[in-house]
Structures are given as structure tokens and as C-alpha cells.
Write a protein that holds these residues in place. Structure first.
Motif, mmCIF file in Angstrom:
data_model
loop_
_atom_site.group_PDB
_atom_site.id
_atom_site.type_symbol
_atom_site.label_atom_id
_atom_site.label_comp_id
_atom_site.label_asym_id
_atom_site.label_seq_id
_atom_site.Cartn_x
_atom_site.Cartn_y
_atom_site.Cartn_z
ATOM 1 N N GLY A 317 48.946 31.148 61.912
ATOM 2 C CA GLY A 317 49.974 30.336 62.543
ATOM 3 C C GLY A 317 51.218 30.144 61.715
ATOM 4 N N ARG A 318 51.377 30.921 60.636
ATOM 5 C CA ARG A 318 52.554 30.806 59.780
ATOM 6 C C ARG A 318 53.233 32.164 59.646
ATOM 7 N N VAL A 319 54.545 32.118 59.394
ATOM 8 C CA VAL A 319 55.298 33.324 59.034
ATOM 9 C C VAL A 319 55.361 33.374 57.518
ATOM 10 N N MET A 320 54.933 34.512 56.954
ATOM 11 C CA MET A 320 54.814 34.627 55.509
ATOM 12 C C MET A 320 55.803 35.671 54.980
ATOM 13 N N LEU A 321 56.483 35.331 53.895
ATOM 14 C CA LEU A 321 57.295 36.272 53.131
ATOM 15 C C LEU A 321 56.519 36.548 51.857
ATOM 16 N N GLY A 322 55.752 37.647 51.897
ATOM 17 C CA GLY A 322 54.794 37.857 50.807
ATOM 18 C C GLY A 322 53.751 36.752 50.868
ATOM 19 N N PRO A 323 53.486 36.053 49.745
ATOM 20 C CA PRO A 323 52.520 34.955 49.764
ATOM 21 C C PRO A 323 53.134 33.608 50.139
ATOM 22 N N VAL A 324 54.454 33.585 50.419
ATOM 23 C CA VAL A 324 55.160 32.321 50.619
ATOM 24 C C VAL A 324 55.348 32.052 52.112
ATOM 25 N N PRO A 325 54.831 30.917 52.644
ATOM 26 C CA PRO A 325 55.082 30.579 54.047
ATOM 27 C C PRO A 325 56.516 30.099 54.228
ATOM 28 N N ILE A 326 57.182 30.605 55.265
ATOM 29 C CA ILE A 326 58.574 30.203 55.488
ATOM 30 C C ILE A 326 58.755 29.457 56.812
ATOM 31 N N GLY A 327 57.672 29.269 57.565
ATOM 32 C CA GLY A 327 57.783 28.502 58.798
ATOM 33 C C GLY A 327 56.637 28.795 59.737
ATOM 34 N N PRO A 328 56.541 28.050 60.840
ATOM 35 C CA PRO A 328 55.471 28.285 61.814
ATOM 36 C C PRO A 328 55.714 29.557 62.615
ATOM 37 N N SER A 329 54.630 30.203 63.027
ATOM 38 C CA SER A 329 54.751 31.396 63.870
ATOM 39 C C SER A 329 55.231 31.010 65.260
ATOM 40 N N PRO A 330 55.973 31.879 65.913
ATOM 41 C CA PRO A 330 56.312 31.624 67.317
ATOM 42 C C PRO A 330 55.058 31.743 68.181
ATOM 43 N N VAL A 331 55.001 30.981 69.249
ATOM 44 C CA VAL A 331 53.906 31.094 70.216
ATOM 45 C C VAL A 331 54.350 32.055 71.312
ATOM 46 N N ILE A 332 53.601 33.137 71.495
ATOM 47 C CA ILE A 332 53.981 34.194 72.432
ATOM 48 C C ILE A 332 53.130 34.041 73.684
ATOM 49 N N ARG A 333 53.665 33.342 74.664
ATOM 50 C CA ARG A 333 52.993 33.147 75.941
ATOM 51 C C ARG A 333 54.016 33.234 77.064
ATOM 52 N N LEU A 334 53.633 33.918 78.137
ATOM 53 C CA LEU A 334 54.491 34.045 79.307
ATOM 54 C C LEU A 334 54.086 32.988 80.320
ATOM 55 N N ARG A 335 55.049 32.193 80.756
ATOM 56 C CA ARG A 335 54.771 31.132 81.718
ATOM 57 C C ARG A 335 54.579 31.717 83.108
#
Length: 335
Positions: A317-335
Motif C-alpha cells: 500500500g505504499r509507493v517506494m523509492l528504493g527502500p524509502v516510502p514516499i507516499g500511499p499507493s493509488p487505489v485502482i478501482r473502476l466505479r
């Protein structure tokens, strides 16, 4: 001569009967579909529904169309919508949108203006109408939040999709190209407060293969949208003045819409792109300085301080730059 004339009259009579029966079936089929949606709690209204095009076409014209799905909060209104099909090839249709329409989401309503928006759609020979391939095009596209007068403009839009038949699960290849994308004045002022970038992007395009949990067919409208389970980005590219961003890679998507995988990003003049991301709120301002220091070190190690070529990981659930988290992952869902 008399025999030839008799044969000709018989053929015309048979074809006229076929067209009449076919057009009546098309009209009653659409009317029944709207009735079924109303039974399910949708708003599904129109003022008139006719089938034209004798002798070679079934052209369905729907006037003052209004559709709203209470489960997703999506709605669409159009003064006229047309679905054209050759009477001898009903599996290939041309959908034609009006110059003005209204699209509503749970967040915002949008007024959409365009010139010659249409789609060519080829479906399989089944009552489920499985999508085989489709191409949508539009010119002079303007999307404006309702009640405002600052549209986002696109000079020309093309979206193509086709099935990938060799895959076991429902898989489709998508191609997107948008020329002359000009963000609205408020968005441009927020992203580029100094006004250093051109009014429009020079390039915005993408080529990707997406695996879904079920096929795209009539159930995608009547029941629920298919959800992506694997996304292979062959190339996504955006170029805005001196800024350029490219991406490629693959992620899997779980039932919650959380991606796992890696996307390699190449950014030219990356410091300005980072500044845009912070201004847009995609990256927390307090983290920007630390991130810029780390990216600066990576770019210097690669030998070009203005260009980055880095992998972005999506894990837990995180976006990682190497070992460093830089923010939450986007949620990919189609309404």
C-alpha cells in the motif's frame, strides 16, 4: 424479363420484411433494456426512440437521454445519442455523441463539449455482446466543471482497445493519444504559478495491456465494471515544454485495488516536475526537500543531473523509492 422482374420484386419484399422485423426487434430491445434498468432502481429516461436507415442500416436515435446508476453515483445526460449498424452486420456499430453532454460523478458534474465524438465498436456473436475491439475519437474536446467557465481542452483525442485472445483471463490492449491538452486556467495557475510552461502539453500518450477479472460486455454497464488485476505499461509519456516524463513497468492489483509491482520512471528536468508534484499535493511539502536530496544524488551517480531513471516500487500500500516510502499507493478501482 418477367422472371427477372419477379425475382427482383421477391428479393425486395424479403429484404423489406427482414428490415422491418430487425428494426422492430432493435427498438423493442432498447426499450426493454431501459425498462430493466428502471426496475433495478436506475434513472433511465428518454423522450423518443426510433430506428431509421432503411434499407441497409439500423440507426437507433435516442432523444433527451438520461441515465443514472445509484450504486456508483455515475450519471449521463445527452440531448441525442445515435447507434448506427449495418443491417447485414449488426455486430459492428458506430456510436455518435452530441456536441454537448453532461457527465456526473459522486465528486463533480462536468459539461462536455466536442466536435464529432464517435466510436466504432465490434462485439462478439453472443447475447452478452463481448467487446472485441473499439476506437473512440473526438475533436475540440472541452471538459468544464458544472457552473464554471474554465474548461480543460483537448484538440484531438483517440482511444483504441482490442482483446488479446491468447490470454486465459480477459485481457485488452489500450492505446491512448491526446493532442493539444491544455489544462484549465485554475489548474495551470496552481501547477505553474510562474507561467513558465506552454499553455498545452505537446504529447500525452500511453500503450498498455490490462488483465481484468471479467470481460468487458453488456454486464459492464448493467452489473458492475470489470476490475483490473494486472497492468503492463509498455510506455506512457507526457511532454510539457521542457518537462518530459516516461514510464514503463508492470503491477498486479488485488481485490481492494492496491497495486504491487514496479514502474520505471524516466524524468527530464526532474526538479521542476518534483515542484509540480508538490504544488499539486501529490507529494507532501515537508518531505520534498529530503526527496530532492536523494534524487539529486541518484541523478549525479547516473551522470546527468537533469535526468532521472528510477524504479518506483508499489508494496504494502505504499509507493517506494528504493527502500524509502514516499507516499500511499493509488487505489485502482473502476466505479
Amino acid at each position: 424479363m418477367r422472371l427477372l422482374l419477379a425475382l427482383l420484386i421477391a428479393v425486395v419484399a424479403l429484404w423489406s420484411g427482414y428490415w422491418y422485423i430487425g428494426s422492430s426487434g432493435v427498438q423493442s430491445g432498447f426499450a426493454a433494456w431501459f425498462g430493466e434498468r428502471r426496475t433495478e432502481g436506475w434513472m433511465a429516461e428518454y423522450s423518443d426512440l426510433t430506428v431509421q436507415g432503411f434499407p441497409s442500416r439500423f440507426d437507433t436515435v435516442i432523444e433527451n437521454l438520461a441515465l443514472a446508476d445509484p450504486d456508483t453515483g455515475l450519471a449521463w445526460e445527452a440531448p441525442r445519442f445515435q447507434i448506427n449498424a449495418l443491417s447485414y452486420n449488426p455486430g459492428h456499430v458506430i456510436a455518435v455523441w452530441p456536441d454537448q453532454q453532461l457527465i456526473a460523478t459522486p465528486v463533480e458534474k462536468y459539461e462536455v463539449k466536442s466536435r464529432d465524438m464517435r466510436a466504432s465498436v465490434v462485439v462478439g456473436a453472443s447475447t452478452r455482446l463481448p467487446l472485441k475491439r473499439s476506437t473512440l475519437t473526438a475533436e475540440a474536446l472541452e471538459v468544464t466543471p458544472a457552473g464554471r467557465d474554465e474548461p480543460t481542452r483537448i484538440e484531438a483525442l483517440s482511444l483504441a482497445v482490442e482483446t488479446v485472445p491468447v490470454r486465459t483471463d480477459p485481457t485488452y490492449r489500450f492505446g491512448l493519444r491526446a493532442d493539444g491538452v491544455a489544462p484549465s486556467v485554475p489548474v495551470r495557475a496552481q501547477l505553474d504559478p510562474r507561467g513558465s510552461l506552454p499553455e498545452a502539453l505537446e504529447a500525452l500518450q500511453a500503450d498498455m495491456v490490462v488483465e481484468f477479472d471479467k470481460p468487458w460486455d453488456r454486464g459492464a454497464i448493467e452489473e458492475a465494471r470489470p476490475q483490473p488485476r494486472r497492468i503492463n505499461v509498455k510506455l506512457a509519456q507526457a511532454r510539457w515544454g521542457r518537462l518530459e516524463l516516461q514510464a514503463a513497468g508492470e503491477v498486479t492489483v488485488d481485490a481492494r485495488g492496491v497495486p504491487t509491482g514496479e514502474i520505471t520512471v524516466k524524468a527530464r528536468n526532474w526538479r521542476e516536475i518534483l515542484e509540480l508534484a508538490v504544488t499539486a499535493g501529490a507529494i507532501p511539502e515537508g518531505f520534498a526537500g529530503t526527496l530532492e536530496d536523494g534524487l539529486s544524488l541518484l541523478s549525479q551517480m547516473a551522470g546527468n543531473p537533469k535526468t532521472l531513471d528510477i524504479p518506483l516500487g508499489f508494496r504494502s500500500g505504499r509507493v517506494m523509492l528504493g527502500p524509502v516510502p514516499i507516499g500511499p499507493s493509488p487505489v485502482i478501482r473502476l466505479r
